[in-house]
Design a protein around this motif. Structure first.
Motif, short mmCIF file in Angstrom:
data_model
loop_
_atom_site.label_atom_id
_atom_site.label_comp_id
_atom_site.label_asym_id
_atom_site.label_seq_id
_atom_site.Cartn_x
_atom_site.Cartn_y
_atom_site.Cartn_z
N ARG A 55 3.53 -1.56 0.87
CA ARG A 55 2.93 -2.20 -0.30
C ARG A 55 3.59 -3.54 -0.61
O ARG A 55 2.91 -4.55 -0.85
CB ARG A 55 3.03 -1.28 -1.51
CG ARG A 55 2.42 -1.87 -2.78
CD ARG A 55 2.72 -1.02 -3.99
NE ARG A 55 2.16 -1.58 -5.20
CZ ARG A 55 2.43 -1.16 -6.42
NH1 ARG A 55 3.28 -0.15 -6.59
NH2 ARG A 55 1.88 -1.73 -7.47
N LYS A 109 1.61 -7.20 -0.40
CA LYS A 109 1.51 -7.96 -1.65
C LYS A 109 2.17 -9.33 -1.49
O LYS A 109 1.62 -10.36 -1.91
CB LYS A 109 2.17 -7.18 -2.78
CG LYS A 109 2.05 -7.80 -4.17
CD LYS A 109 2.60 -6.84 -5.22
CE LYS A 109 2.46 -7.41 -6.63
NZ LYS A 109 3.39 -8.51 -6.87
N GLU A 148 0.29 -12.99 -1.67
CA GLU A 148 0.75 -13.96 -2.67
C GLU A 148 1.24 -15.26 -2.02
O GLU A 148 1.21 -16.32 -2.64
CB GLU A 148 1.86 -13.35 -3.52
CG GLU A 148 1.34 -12.26 -4.46
CD GLU A 148 2.45 -11.55 -5.22
OE1 GLU A 148 3.60 -11.60 -4.73
OE2 GLU A 148 2.16 -10.95 -6.28
N HIS A 153 -3.92 1.27 -3.96
CA HIS A 153 -3.69 -0.08 -4.49
C HIS A 153 -4.71 -1.10 -3.99
O HIS A 153 -4.52 -2.31 -4.19
CB HIS A 153 -2.29 -0.56 -4.10
CG HIS A 153 -1.18 0.34 -4.56
ND1 HIS A 153 -0.87 0.51 -5.89
CD2 HIS A 153 -0.32 1.13 -3.85
CE1 HIS A 153 0.15 1.35 -5.99
NE2 HIS A 153 0.50 1.75 -4.78
N VAL A 198 -7.74 -2.14 -4.86
CA VAL A 198 -8.39 -3.04 -5.82
C VAL A 198 -7.42 -4.12 -6.28
O VAL A 198 -7.78 -5.32 -6.32
CB VAL A 198 -8.94 -2.26 -7.02
CG1 VAL A 198 -9.47 -3.20 -8.08
CG2 VAL A 198 -10.04 -1.30 -6.58
N ALA A 199 -6.20 -3.73 -6.60
CA ALA A 199 -5.20 -4.70 -7.05
C ALA A 199 -4.88 -5.72 -5.95
O ALA A 199 -4.75 -6.93 -6.21
CB ALA A 199 -3.93 -3.98 -7.48
N LEU A 200 -4.76 -5.24 -4.72
CA LEU A 200 -4.48 -6.14 -3.59
C LEU A 200 -5.66 -7.06 -3.33
O LEU A 200 -5.48 -8.25 -3.02
CB LEU A 200 -4.14 -5.32 -2.34
CG LEU A 200 -2.84 -4.52 -2.40
CD1 LEU A 200 -2.71 -3.61 -1.19
CD2 LEU A 200 -1.63 -5.45 -2.52
N GLU A 251 -7.71 -8.18 -5.52
CA GLU A 251 -7.73 -9.19 -6.58
C GLU A 251 -6.77 -10.33 -6.26
O GLU A 251 -7.07 -11.51 -6.50
CB GLU A 251 -7.36 -8.54 -7.92
CG GLU A 251 -8.47 -7.64 -8.47
CD GLU A 251 -8.05 -6.88 -9.71
OE1 GLU A 251 -6.82 -6.88 -10.03
OE2 GLU A 251 -8.92 -6.29 -10.37
N ILE A 252 -5.60 -9.97 -5.67
CA ILE A 252 -4.65 -11.01 -5.27
C ILE A 252 -5.24 -11.86 -4.15
O ILE A 252 -5.16 -13.09 -4.17
CB ILE A 252 -3.32 -10.39 -4.81
CG1 ILE A 252 -2.66 -9.61 -5.94
CG2 ILE A 252 -2.37 -11.47 -4.28
CD1 ILE A 252 -1.44 -8.81 -5.52
N LYS A 296 -7.84 -14.22 -5.52
CA LYS A 296 -7.20 -15.30 -6.29
C LYS A 296 -6.59 -16.34 -5.36
O LYS A 296 -6.65 -17.55 -5.63
CB LYS A 296 -6.13 -14.71 -7.20
CG LYS A 296 -5.42 -15.74 -8.06
CD LYS A 296 -4.37 -15.07 -8.95
CE LYS A 296 -3.62 -16.10 -9.79
NZ LYS A 296 -2.58 -15.45 -10.64
N ARG A 327 -14.00 2.32 -9.10
CA ARG A 327 -12.56 2.40 -8.86
C ARG A 327 -12.17 3.86 -8.96
O ARG A 327 -12.24 4.45 -10.05
CB ARG A 327 -11.81 1.56 -9.90
CG ARG A 327 -12.20 0.09 -9.86
CD ARG A 327 -11.45 -0.73 -10.89
NE ARG A 327 -10.04 -0.83 -10.58
CZ ARG A 327 -9.23 -1.74 -11.12
NH1 ARG A 327 -9.70 -2.62 -11.97
NH2 ARG A 327 -7.94 -1.77 -10.80
#
Length: 248
Positions: free
Chosen positions: A89, A93, A97, A113, A115-117, A119-120, A123, A219
């Motif tokens: 993870r 991440k 980033e 994880h 969905v969170a990944l 989103e990054i 972005k 989700r």
């Protein structure tokens, strides 16, 4: 020709070493199809001395995959470490980033994880690709992400775990017990030394979580999916199912 695509591979087990081998052995064909060279410039694993059957001497070695994700001169970070936390993870991440594309086969990580990944990745304007996480030999992820965009999916179903399917098929066809079939599956390499992840449903739940998110835009956590393994299935169960017109 465009500049070479620089790849960093984190995790050099059976899959990771095979990826490195394929990129080496099919280099000419990949260059022809992609229009640029695809080269492994960095790798990371726990044991530097282990013989993995592929020459990695031209790649920069990192003991820490997070550091590789941060500092290596790579365009794509390939995560094949495994696990839904820890270095898998953290390194994915970090790579996202840092503005690097990520490819992973880690279904557990994505189920927890994803969905969170994603989103990054959105972005940062980079790709998070995971075709091998579900049905590695079938392009189901790409199909659902792209080709099905104009369609409404009403249900998703299928055989999601090969180990379970192999065991249940042989139990039915040959009339042997679960324990005997599992031992044979382990001997033949169809089941892991510790088969819990497969036979108790965790692998299937992770895949189903990913497919559900793609199909319905929801989700869902893998640990919210009801699971019941196959270790308690007996020949009596198979016969009872057949008597009622069903198959397990």
């Amino acid at each position: 020709m465009a500049e070479a695509l620089r790849v960093g591979i984190a995790g050099l087990g059976t899959v990771g070493a095979s990826v490195a081998r394929v990129l080496r052995d099919k280099a000419v064909e990949l260059t022809r199809q992609c229009g640029r060279d695809v080269i492994v410039t960095a790798v990371s694993a726990r044991d530097h001395k282990r013989d993995r059957g592929v020459d990695l001497s031209s790649a920069k070695w990192f003991d820490d995959p997070v550091k590789m994700a941060q500092t290596a001169e790579i365009d794509v970070f390939v995560e094949l470490i495994g696990g839904d936390e820890g270095p898998a993870r953290s390194s994915v991440k970090t790579a996202l980033e840092a503005g690097r594309h990520v490819v992973t086969a880690n279904k557990a990580l994505l189920a927890k994880h994803g969905v969170a990944l994603a989103e990054i990745a959105e972005k940062k304007g980079v790709l998070l690709n995971y075709e091998a996480a579900v049905a590695g030999g079938i392009p189901v992820i790409k199909t659902m992400r792209e080709a099905m965009a104009g369609n409404s999916v009403t249900r998703v179903f299928g055989i999601l775990n090969g180990t379970c399917n192999y065991i249940l098929t042989r139990m039915e066809a040959e009339g042997i017990s679960f324990d005997a079939c599992l031992k044979d599956a382990q001997r033949l390499g169809y089941a892991e030394a510790d088969p819990t992840f497969d036979i108790e449903g965790h692998d299937t739940a992770h895949k189903l979580s990913i497919l559900t998110s793609l199909a319905f835009g929801t989700r869902i956590a893998a640990n919210d999916i009801y699971m019941e393994g196959i270790s308690n299935i007996t020949q009596a169960d198979l016969r009872a199912a057949a008597d009622l017109g069903y198959r397990i």
